[in-house]
Design an enzyme around this catalytic site. Structure first.
Site, PDB file in Angstrom:
ATOM      1  N   LYS A 200       0.811  -1.018   0.172  1.00 13.86           N
ATOM      2  CA  LYS A 200      -0.054   0.131  -0.080  1.00 13.86           C
ATOM      3  C   LYS A 200       0.818   1.339  -0.079  1.00 13.86           C
ATOM      4  CE  LYS A 200      -3.956  -2.002   2.102  1.00 13.86           C
ATOM      5  NZ  LYS A 200      -4.768  -2.377   3.937  1.00 13.86           N
TER       6      LYS A 200
ATOM      7  N   GLY B  24     -13.008  -4.650   4.663  1.00 15.16           N
ATOM      8  CA  GLY B  24     -14.601  -4.311   5.269  1.00 15.16           C
ATOM      9  C   GLY B  24     -15.226  -4.950   3.541  1.00 15.16           C
TER      10      GLY B  24
HETATM   11  N1  HSE Z   1      -5.801  -7.796   5.548  1.00 20.04           N
HETATM   12  C1  HSE Z   1      -6.045  -6.084   5.340  1.00 20.04           C
HETATM   13  C2  HSE Z   1      -6.385  -5.728   6.308  1.00 20.04           C
HETATM   14  C3  HSE Z   1      -8.007  -5.712   4.325  1.00 20.04           C
HETATM   15  O1  HSE Z   1      -6.186  -5.890   7.766  1.00 20.04           O
HETATM   16  O2  HSE Z   1      -6.379  -4.257   6.280  1.00 20.04           O
HETATM   17  C4  HSE Z   1      -7.792  -4.663   3.680  1.00 20.04           C
HETATM   18  O3  HSE Z   1      -6.711  -4.420   2.179  1.00 20.04           O
END
Ligand code: HSE
Length: 405
Positions: free
Chosen positions: A200, A297
């Site tokens: 990210k 979510g």
């Molecule tokens: N596994 C990720 C989190 C989901 O816990 O933020 C969203 O990308």
């Protein structure tokens, strides 16, 4: 009417269908056209679910249908998502995706195809779930030189760290509890090792700089070594421990890193708790801005995906998301990154502080009644390489966490 196809009817895919059905009027008004889901691709059938009449099992049906203008990819992973998305773009269909692995690994190539074809490859949901951040970086913060993006970009680890702070419990206990409650996956490695946040921050750095940041170049540490004792020290300093994904401009160049960091009450990310995500942005003329909300979510993620569909429909023959070029951004070596360091050391302050200060110079030390047989101290600012060199001179260091205050 604009026909779209959704690839994958899992959590996010079913969310996309739900958002489009629930907010049909609003979505169509904002898009300036009627959006219709013509196909949903999935290997499975869903008897009894109204979606069944749209289910197809063969991607060729979608790729060969000239009516389909936008493809929503919410399958996750890179195989077959990459092939499907590339083919869609090559045949002139815009793509909206929530898939951070795909964007981090193949985004450069996919953005280039979209630019060539004058269509769009959009991925708002890939970072920060429902929080708008890609579009603000792309279209709102355009008057600024963005010199820092620091985010809590993973909900699972933020939940675990918040719970450890609330309950005083150790990592393993909280992880097990989070898995039982369904907050953490059965295989939680991508979250707890920091790999998810790493992808990210690589995407956000690429959007902010306009150059390709390879996620494999981002130094990444997860939260598996954080202990209940670390949290006690953090509280003693009026701080909290967060898994921070950071990309910052320094005099030497841009540094990017994912690691647990102690931040104090003055930092805007200090009070971001539980599964929430937040992204702090600093611009040279803007100053501070923070984007906060549901980072994961079904419906929050689907909300971001559908906002991309609206954008794609509004700009059916115009590329509005230049993203980044294929020019690679070389990050500065992690050894050159400066920080203060919180260090835990075996023994008492009385017997070991002099030794610690001989190596690290003046430190801010604390001994806690509730943590036996050790003490903690925070160093002055130094580079990672300097820290490593000094730490090797002491054989009784129990752990280290970077500090931002
Ligand atoms: N596994 C990720 C989190 C989901 O816990 O933020 C969203 O990308």
């Amino acid at each position: 009417m604009v026909q779209i196809a959704v690839l994958g009817y899992g959590t996010v895919g079913s969310g996309v269908v739900e958002v489009i059905n629930t907010n049909q009027e609003i979505v169509n008004k904002n898009a300036g056209d009627e959006i219709n889901i013509k196909y949903v691709l999935d290997l499975r059938d869903f008897p009894g679910d109204p979606v069944q009449e749209k289910i197809v099992h063969d991607y060729e049906v979608i790729i060969n249908d000239p009516e389909i203008k936008v493809v929503v990819e919410v399958m996750g992973g890179t195989n077959p998502a990459y092939t499907f998305v590339k083919r869609a773009l090559e045949s002139g269909k815009s793509v909206c995706t929530s898939n951070k692995e795909l964007v981090a690994k193949h985004g450069t190539e996919l953005l280039e195809i979209a630019r060539e074809k004058n269509i769009n490859f959009l991925f708002e949901a890939s970072c920060g779930g429902g929080i708008p951040i890609i579009r603000p970086l792309n279209t709102s913060l355009t008057a600024d030189d963005i010199d820092e993006i620091s985010g809590i970009l993973n909900g699972t680890t933020n939940y675990i760290l918040s719970k450890m702070a609330d309950d005083g419990a150790d990592f393993d206990v909280v992880l097990k509890d989070a898995q039982e409650k369904g907050y953490a996956e059965r295989n939680p490695a991508a979250d707890i090792e920091g790999w998810d946040a790493c992808r990210k921050i690589a995407i956000l750095s690429s959007v902010a700089t306009g150059k390709y940041v390879d996620f494999q170049d981002v130094y990444t540490e997860g939260i598996t070594e954080i202990t209940a004792a670390d949290i006690k020290y953090a509280k003693a300093w009026g701080a909290s421990i967060k898994l921070l994904a950071t990309s910052r401009k320094t005099a030497e160049g841009i540094c990017a890193m994912v690691s647990p960091v102690m931040i104090d009450r003055n930092h805007p990310l200090y009070s971001v708790n539980d599964v929430f995500n937040a992204i702090f942005v600093h611009g040279n003329v803007l100053g501070n801005a923070m984007f906060y909300g549901s980072g994961a979510g079904k419906l929050p993620t689907a909300s971001a995906v559908v906002s991309d569909v609206v954008d794609a429909v509004k700009h059916i023959d115009t590329n509005v998301m230049p993203g980044w070029s294929s020019e690679k951004l070389d990050l500065i070596p992690v050894g050159d990154v400066e920080s203060r360091f919180f260090v835990r050391m075996k023994g008492s302050c009385q017997e070991k502080l002099t030794k610690a200060e001989e190596v690290f110079g003046t430190v801010d030390a604390r001994e806690l009644a509730e943590v036996d047989g050790e003490f903690g101290f925070i160093t002055e600012k130094m580079t990672e390489a300097e820290y490593q060199e000094k730490a090797e001179k002491l054989d009784d260091i129990l752990g280290m966490i970077r500090v931002r205050f």
